[in-house]
Scaffold this motif. Structure first.
Motif, short mmCIF file in Angstrom:
data_model
loop_
_atom_site.label_atom_id
_atom_site.label_comp_id
_atom_site.label_asym_id
_atom_site.label_seq_id
_atom_site.Cartn_x
_atom_site.Cartn_y
_atom_site.Cartn_z
N LYS A 124 0.82 3.92 -3.10
CA LYS A 124 -0.33 5.02 -2.80
C LYS A 124 -0.04 6.03 -3.53
N SER A 174 -6.82 -2.51 -14.00
CA SER A 174 -6.10 -1.35 -13.19
C SER A 174 -4.77 -1.52 -12.97
N THR A 205 0.20 -3.93 -7.38
CA THR A 205 0.17 -4.21 -5.92
C THR A 205 -0.08 -5.82 -5.77
N PHE A 217 -8.16 3.79 -3.31
CA PHE A 217 -7.11 2.94 -3.33
C PHE A 217 -7.43 1.67 -2.10
N SER A 229 -8.32 0.43 -7.43
CA SER A 229 -7.89 1.57 -7.95
C SER A 229 -8.28 1.70 -9.35
N LYS A 272 -2.77 0.09 -10.75
CA LYS A 272 -2.15 0.08 -9.37
C LYS A 272 -2.56 -1.37 -8.75
N TYR A 277 0.92 -1.16 -0.14
CA TYR A 277 -0.04 -0.07 -0.17
C TYR A 277 0.77 1.27 0.00
#
Ligand code: GLN
Length: 316
Positions: A21, A291, A297, A43, A282, A293, A17
């Motif tokens: 971020k 997505s 992640t 997020f 996100s 992000k 995260y």
């Protein structure tokens, strides 16, 4: 011998995260007008283990429309109701290698050998779901999503209305399949139910519980309700592995090694069978509609957990 210590899931998702971020890459979907207006900074991360532990980071309050991730749960229900052979025969389970709303993909095979996780196959799956009429089919689909999530879910009405007023392409897809005898309910109504299904609102925790249910042989690890059978989960996860991230599915599997599914609302789920389900939301997407992000992640978390099933320690 003592069992090996469980990984520190919370520390691992917190690290991912913090790392992503502030990443600003990608763009909200805008072909559905309402999605362009969603806050791109949402997020949230959820990870739910097969034994029911919940770990979260970031924004769990904001909900986005589930979009294509819903295809997974309707597929699972159709397999459960009609058996995997019916899905294989009446829809198909090979990746098309083309965009999620490709019409050429239908034409090439005259509606055969499509895939339940891209639009034509997903609308066909909706047309196959049990229910005597449109209302009964919708009730069945929403109940299935509720059971996977262990929570009563609601439709994001502005998103539904926005897409329903503008979904001529999906209607064309449904009609073309109907013309080929590969749509099993009224094509206009099937498209409408499909559009509604895509507008179900979820947060990262909801999606993680849904993913964890698939990873736990079909039993919701929080409510303990048996939603579908272990066999149904296995078939569903296999389709996710080959086609869950559209035409980036190969790259996703290459990097992550786990079945996943994305939606243009910005969510992605991944399932580590027998261990956990993970979800990230996100909204900004890359060009194929995944997505940015959420992909990064999940990739980091899976790598740190060393749960790619293709990654083994050699026996010496
Ligand atoms: N409702 C969207 C559509 O049919 C879902 C697509 C997606 O998430 N890729 O276009």
């Amino acid at each position: 011998m003592a069992a090996p210590a469980a990984p520190d899931y919370q520390a691992i998702i917190d690290r991912a995260y913090a790392k992503y971020k502030d990443l600003k890459e990608g763009k909200n979907a805008d072909y559905i007008k309402e999605l362009a207006a969603v806050d791109p900074n949402i997020f949230g991360i959820g990870l739910v283990t097969a034994d029911g532990k919940i770990y979260t980071a970031g924004d769990l309050n904001s909900r986005v429309s589930i979009q294509s991730i819903s295809k997974v749960f309707t597929l699972a229900k159709v397999i459960e109701e009609q058996g995997e052979e019916a899905v294989r025969q009446k829809i198909g389970v090979d990746a098309t290698g083309l965009r999620f709303n490709s019409i050429i993909a239908i034409e090439l095979q005259k509606g055969k050998e499509i895939n339940p996780l891209v639009n034509p196959g997903a609308i066909a799956a909706v047309s196959m779901i049990a229910g005597a009429d449109s209302a009964a089919k919708w009730k069945n689909i929403l109940q299935t999503h509720d059971d996977f999530a262990g929570e009563i879910l609601y439709v994001n009405e502005p998103v539904y209305i926005s897409e329903a007023g503008d979904n001529l392409r999906n209607q064309a897809i449904a009609h073309l399949l109907f013309a080929y005898g590969r749509m099993y309910f009224d094509p206009v109504q099937a498209t409408d139910i499909y559009t509604r299904q895509c507008a179900i609102n979820v947060n990262a925790r909801n999606l993680a519980v849904m993913a964890a249910t698939l990873g736990n042989g079909g039993v919701n690890p929080i409510t303990k309700k048996k939603v579908v059978s272990p066999e149904t989960c296995a078939f569903t996860l296999s389709v996710m592995a080959t086609a869950g991230l559209y035409d980036d599915s190969g790259q996703w599997l290459y990097e992550v090694g786990l079945p996943g599914k994305s939606g243009v609302g910005g969510g992605i789920i991944a399932v580590c069978p027998g261990k956990f389900g993970i979800a990230v939301i996100s909204p900004p997407l890359n060009v194929v509609g995944n997505s940015v992000k959420a992909q990064k992640t999940i990739y980091d978390i899976v790598k740190e957990l060393k749960v790619n099933p293709y990654l083994v320690s050699p026996k010496m």
